[in-house]
Scaffold this motif. Structure first.
Motif, PDB file in Angstrom:
ATOM      1  N   GLU A  68       0.820  -1.206   0.000  1.00 45.53           N
ATOM      2  CA  GLU A  68       0.000   0.000   0.000  1.00 45.53           C
ATOM      3  C   GLU A  68       0.859   1.264   0.000  1.00 45.53           C
ATOM      4  O   GLU A  68       0.520   2.273  -0.633  1.00 45.53           O
TER       5      GLU A  68
ATOM      6  N   ASP B 203       3.814   1.523  -1.346  1.00 47.99           N
ATOM      7  CA  ASP B 203       4.363   1.665  -2.695  1.00 47.99           C
ATOM      8  C   ASP B 203       3.319   2.256  -3.638  1.00 47.99           C
ATOM      9  O   ASP B 203       3.620   3.123  -4.466  1.00 47.99           O
ATOM     10  N   ILE B 204       2.064   1.771  -3.509  1.00 47.76           N
ATOM     11  CA  ILE B 204       0.998   2.285  -4.376  1.00 47.76           C
ATOM     12  C   ILE B 204       0.758   3.766  -4.095  1.00 47.76           C
ATOM     13  O   ILE B 204       0.583   4.590  -5.009  1.00 47.76           O
ATOM     14  N   ARG B 205       0.729   4.117  -2.781  1.00 55.58           N
ATOM     15  CA  ARG B 205       0.509   5.526  -2.444  1.00 55.58           C
ATOM     16  C   ARG B 205       1.652   6.407  -2.965  1.00 55.58           C
ATOM     17  O   ARG B 205       1.435   7.530  -3.424  1.00 55.58           O
TER      18      ARG B 205
ATOM     19  N   GLU C 138       3.482   5.822  -5.525  1.00 54.64           N
ATOM     20  CA  GLU C 138       3.338   5.939  -6.972  1.00 54.64           C
ATOM     21  C   GLU C 138       2.277   6.983  -7.328  1.00 54.64           C
ATOM     22  O   GLU C 138       2.452   7.797  -8.248  1.00 54.64           O
ATOM     23  N   ARG C 139       1.152   6.958  -6.588  1.00 53.86           N
ATOM     24  CA  ARG C 139       0.117   7.965  -6.842  1.00 53.86           C
ATOM     25  C   ARG C 139       0.636   9.367  -6.545  1.00 53.86           C
ATOM     26  O   ARG C 139       0.391  10.327  -7.288  1.00 53.86           O
TER      27      ARG C 139
ATOM     28  N   GLU D 127      -7.057   7.651  -8.560  1.00 51.27           N
ATOM     29  CA  GLU D 127      -5.802   7.440  -9.265  1.00 51.27           C
ATOM     30  C   GLU D 127      -5.293   8.794  -9.774  1.00 51.27           C
ATOM     31  O   GLU D 127      -5.886   9.382 -10.673  1.00 51.27           O
TER      32      GLU D 127
ATOM     33  N   ARG E   7      -0.890   2.225 -14.047  1.00 53.26           N
ATOM     34  CA  ARG E   7      -0.681   2.226 -12.598  1.00 53.26           C
ATOM     35  C   ARG E   7      -1.770   1.435 -11.894  1.00 53.26           C
ATOM     36  O   ARG E   7      -1.504   0.700 -10.923  1.00 53.26           O
TER      37      ARG E   7
ATOM     38  N   ALA F 136      -1.037  -1.844  -9.676  1.00 57.05           N
ATOM     39  CA  ALA F 136      -1.461  -1.943  -8.277  1.00 57.05           C
ATOM     40  C   ALA F 136      -2.313  -3.185  -8.062  1.00 57.05           C
ATOM     41  O   ALA F 136      -2.182  -3.881  -7.037  1.00 57.05           O
TER      42      ALA F 136
ATOM     43  N   THR G 212       0.005  -6.116  -7.979  1.00 54.17           N
ATOM     44  CA  THR G 212       0.751  -6.162  -6.719  1.00 54.17           C
ATOM     45  C   THR G 212      -0.128  -6.677  -5.584  1.00 54.17           C
ATOM     46  O   THR G 212       0.302  -7.499  -4.762  1.00 54.17           O
ATOM     47  N   ARG G 213      -1.374  -6.221  -5.530  1.00 52.57           N
ATOM     48  CA  ARG G 213      -2.283  -6.699  -4.472  1.00 52.57           C
ATOM     49  C   ARG G 213      -2.584  -8.184  -4.650  1.00 52.57           C
ATOM     50  O   ARG G 213      -2.723  -8.927  -3.662  1.00 52.57           O
TER      51      ARG G 213
END
Length: 950
Positions: A35, A37-39, A41-42, A252, A282, A286, A289-290
């Motif tokens: 999470e 990493d996703i944040r 990236e955003r 996103e 993206r 994500a 990845t999840r």
């Protein structure tokens, strides 16, 4: 024993609980990392979008302000000159001569105080159009302040196009309102510019007025021009705050719109950055990845459940523990074996600076001794060892970047022994890093082998093209002799049978010459040796020359041959007239060949090309045999005709249309055909055509001043043609001329005889002009103060300064003419001018200059001069070919300079332009062949004119 088992069982339960807690902790860490990493990236996408939008908004703010200021300044200048020249001011001439911002402004106009348009730059506009109801006029009538007004998009009554009006009030010195100056800006010009900016799939640029009306935007259409902006609150906020950024509404990130109010003007620029493709990537990444994290979590949970089930039985727990330890030991051994058997070298350093993992290949690649075989040694020891050996491989652990855990650094390193390594470095989140080493020596060799193979293939293609062009040229030379001699022989007394044989030889020779010429033209086009020459071309004259050239063929076959040129076709266009004539001749010759009855029509009309360019369409319409639909695909291809019977019946190589297509493509045009079998064909081609002004009339010859009765002139010149030109001119003027072929001879002559003036060439062998001039000025002989005039084929300021620095008195740029000699010698004495009969101007030359030259020296001397020039040019060509073959660019440059000077003295602009070829280019065989072919063509034209004159 039992107590021991209970104790062991208790220990096992504790281990299970600890493992369960650890497993859940691992799951939590996995999801936390995912999470985060996703944040990140955003957040990165958001920052990038915001920064990009801000930068573009600032850029287009500056662009719009600069465009408006440029236009406003032009309006002010027009107003100033208008008030200064009331009643006589010519707006069109002013804009044409002084305004350079022409692509943005559709027109400039002046509206009188009565609201009627006095003048405009729009051609054909109705006079005295009533514009009193226009807002951009009424606002200045109602206000006395001198302010620039920017209107909403309006449809111009004069121009007939939508535009944005920039206006200022005209008030004279007495304060009387004189009218309004209008600059009509093209919103579609700015729209096309904005369309070229890549802001992502959903991005765009819009310029909005503070009245919420769209002035300009990317993808502008009639529906959007002048419409209300969709996000009025944002424009209002930008007007209030000056600048702000609005983000997209979904989770996103990646969409941002920057609003920036333009200082000094009631406009707001809105830049939207929205790369939906990147955003979708993206989202997909994500999700993946999840999905992986879910699988890992399920795996961890499964391990925990299996462990609990496994350790429920006490006896099995002890056996499993022992078995597990053995398996772990075996796994560790297998891991070491795996690492040591990998082709890559692996080095892992922990956050404490200790080497945690290193395999045998890493030791080999790094060249480490046996003392480094144990794990756990310090990284500092390894770096110290590298410092001693000088082969630094591990030292750049950051790869030139900041130590970010998600960044992979890849670099190449060449070891001392010549081996190439690819080093990949990735930093660990807890400190330390992992490096892998791959031997890429073979890959490097393969890449070099591929490059070498590519170079060989390219050279082979060049050799093939050069060989084809050379052989075609060498074959054509004897063929010209065969055809020429057969024509001469045909004029002698022969029997009817002999005439038949001779006619067959002549026709076969011409057919073979046509084939060789096609092959030579195609070889030149294929090798890129043919360069287009942009010049002013008389369209009607060009078409008429084709008709005059091929008209006899039509008469022989009893065919009609008509030429139709539309009235709106410009008189002169800028293009390569030689190449257009070549295409027309080919198409018309084909039409006459394949037409048995009826006739051929050549049509020329205007046409709008892609991109809004103006152009011409040349059409050749015949009533011949026509072409079937299935056969058209073979047209315009090399060595291709509709079918084999065409070649047997009509002849030809099948290269003509391929050459036409190559030429038209090079001109930036398009060629095609419309045809029906049995009903004739229409071959057409479109070419860009920019209209140019008509050719200027030849200037009248200026009257010459009186020259000395007789001067003693020393001419220092190495080129025989230049010697002859100058000697003939000076002799015709009544002067005595002594020639020295270089500076050393000139010094010897000057030491024994006094001269009135010395004409000194700048570039000569043995001793050049500057060296000779310095020697004369530094001496004490009879010519130490004699006037020296420098001669050179180059007329640059640096050449004049070089003459003056060497002690010369003046500078004379070739070609040498009677007028130039009169001007430079006028201060010495006076002598009545003389005239000679006029000689015709022939060849690709400056006709006015050639006529003036022949007037000075007379017809007999003119013929002799041309013969000398041709012989000298052929000699220089042979020496140039030899020097270029030897790679001697210095010698080539000198020979080109001699050829340029000789050609300039005869006004031969074609050869002068040809000598501008860089000496380095002529080392290439294809370029040298092209140079020789063009020069020989020029000289052949001169020979033809000499024979015609005789």
């Amino acid at each position: 024993m039992f107590q021991s088992q209970v104790s062991a069982q208790t220990s096992v339960r504790r281990i299970i609980l600890l493992a369960t807690a650890l497993g859940f902790a691992v799951i939590g860490m996995i999801w936390t990392a995912v999470e985060m990493d996703i944040r990140q990236e955003r957040a990165f996408a958001k920052r990038t979008a915001v920064q990009t939008a801000e930068n573009y908004a600032r850029l287009f703010d500056e662009h719009i302000r600069q465009s408006i200021n440029e236009t406003d300044n032009t309006i002010k200048f027009i107003r100033q000159d208008y008030l200064r020249e009331l009643g006589t001011f010519d707006l069109q001439a002013w804009v044409q001569n002084q305004y350079s911002f022409k692509e943005l402004a559709l027109q400039f106009a002046i509206i009188g105080a009565d609201g009627r348009m006095e003048t405009t730059t729009t051609a054909g506009a109705a006079p005295r159009v009533d514009l009193s109801d226009r807002e951009h006029f009424r606002v200045h009538v109602a206000s006395t302040t001198d302010e620039l007004f920017i209107s909403q998009p309006v449809l111009g009554r004069a121009s007939g196009r939508w535009s944005i009006q920039l206006t200022r009030r005209i008030t004279d010195d007495a304060g009387v309102f004189r009218g309004v100056i209008v600059a009509s800006l093209d919103p579609y010009y700015l729209s096309r510019f904005y369309d070229s900016i890549d802001l992502g799939k959903g991005g765009g640029i819009t310029v909005v007025g503070r009245d919420q009306i769209v002035r300009v935007m990317a993808g502008l259409s009639r529906q959007t021009l002048g419409s209300r902006y969709v996000d009025e609150p944002s424009v209002t906020r930008a007007v209030r705050d000056g600048f702000f950024v609005s983000m997209g509404g979904n989770r996103e990130a990646g969409r941002a719109t920057a609003y920036r109010a333009i200082n000094d003007w009631p406009l707001v620029v809105a830049v939207r950055v929205d790369d939906s493709d990147a955003r979708q990537l993206r989202i997909t990444a994500a999700a993946h990845t999840r999905l992986i994290s879910t699988a890992l979590s399920i795996g961890v949970l499964a391990v925990i459940l299996l462990g609990i089930a496994y350790w429920r039985r006490f006896g099995e727990a002890l056996a499993a523990l022992t078995k597990s330890r053995a398996a772990a030991k075996a796994t560790t051994h297998e891991l070491h074996q795996t690492l040591n058997n990998m082709t890559q070298g692996i080095l892992m350093v922990d956050g404490n600076g200790q080497v945690a993992v290193i395999n045998q290949n890493a030791l080999n690649f790094l060249g480490l001794p046996e003392t480094f075989t144990r794990e756990g040694f310090l990284l500092a020891d390894l770096l110290a060892y590298e410092g001693k050996t000088g082969d630094r491989i591990v030292v750049d652990v950051h790869g030139g970047t900041a130590p970010e855990s998600d960044y992979l650094s890849v670099r190449e390193h060449q070891c001392a022994g010549g081996k190439f390594l690819e080093i990949c470095t990735r930093h660990l989140p807890g400190g330390g890093f992992v490096q892998t080493y791959s031997d890429i020596t073979e890959r490097k060799r393969s890449e070099q082998a591929l490059r070498d193979a590519r170079d060989i293939a390219e050279k082979a293609s060049q050799v093939r093209t050069a060989f084809l062009a050379t052989m075609s040229h060498e074959i054509r030379t004897p063929l010209n002799g065969i055809i020429g001699m057969s024509s001469i022989l045909e004029a002698t007394q022969l029997s009817a049978e002999q005439h038949g044989y001779l006619k067959t030889i002549h026709e076969c020779g011409k057919a073979l010459l046509d084939i060789v010429n096609d092959v030579l033209d195609y070889a030149k086009l294929d090798s890129g040796a043919v360069a287009l020459e942009q010049m002013a071309v008389d369209v009607r004259g060009l078409a008429t020359s084709v008709k005059e050239m091929l008209g006899p063929r039509a008469l022989e076959k009893n065919l009609s041959f008509d030429l139709v040129v539309a009235d709106d076709v410009p008189a002169r266009i800028e293009t390569d007239g030689t190449r257009i004539r070549q295409v027309l001749i080919n198409l018309v010759a084909n039409a006459l060949k394949f037409t048995l009855s009826g006739g051929v029509v050549v049509s020329v009309a205007t046409r709008n090309l892609a991109g809004g360019r103006s152009g011409l369409r040349f059409s050749v319409i015949d009533s011949g045999i026509g072409i079937a639909d299935e056969s058209r695909v073979r047209l315009f291809k090399e060595f291709s005709q509709v079918d084999a019977s065409i070649t047997r019946r009509f002849g030809g190589t099948g290269l003509g249309l391929a050459i036409c297509k190559r030429i038209v493509d090079a001109l930036g045009g398009e060629i095609g055909v419309d045809s029906m079998l049995g009903k004739g064909s229409t071959f057409w081609f479109d070419v860009p055509a920019r209209e140019v002004a008509a050719a200027l009339p030849e200037p009248a010859r200026a009257s010459r001043t009186q020259l000395p009765a007789r001067l003693s002139v020393l001419l220092v010149e190495d080129n025989p043609v230049n010697q002859q030109v100058a000697t003939l001119l000076l002799t015709a003027m009544g002067h005595a001329v002594t020639v020295a072929e270089h500076g050393r001879v000139a010094l010897d002559l000057a030491a024994d005889q006094a001269f009135d003036v010395i004409l000194m060439d700048m570039q000569m062998p043995v001793m050049d002009g500057t060296q000779t001039s310095r020697a004369l000025r530094s001496g004490t002989g009879p010519n130490c103060k004699t006037a020296i005039i420098g001669l050179t084929a180059n007329a640059f300021a640096s050449d004049r300064q070089a003459c003056l620095d060497a002690g010369m008195d003046d500078f004379l740029a070739k070609p040498v003419t009677r007028e130039k000699l009169d001007a430079v010698l006028a201060e010495l004495a006076q002598h009545p001018p003389t005239t000679a009969p006029k000689a015709a101007a022939n060849g690709d030359v400056d006709q006015a200059f050639r006529r003036a030259l022949f007037d000075e020296i007379g017809p007999d001397a003119s013929v002799m001069l041309l013969e000398t020039f041709i012989a000298e040019a052929l000699r220089l060509l042979a020496e140039t070919q030899a020097a270029a073959a030897a790679g001697n660019t210095v010698a080539v440059a000198g020979l080109l300079h001699q050829l340029k000077g000789a050609a300039a003295n005869l006004g031969h602009s074609g050869i002068v332009d040809l000598t501008a070829t860089a000496p380095e280019d002529l080392v290439e065989s294809a370029a040298l062949q092209s140079f020789a072919t063009r020069l020989e063509a020029y000289l052949a034209a001169e020979k033809h004119d000499l024979r015609a004159a005789a």
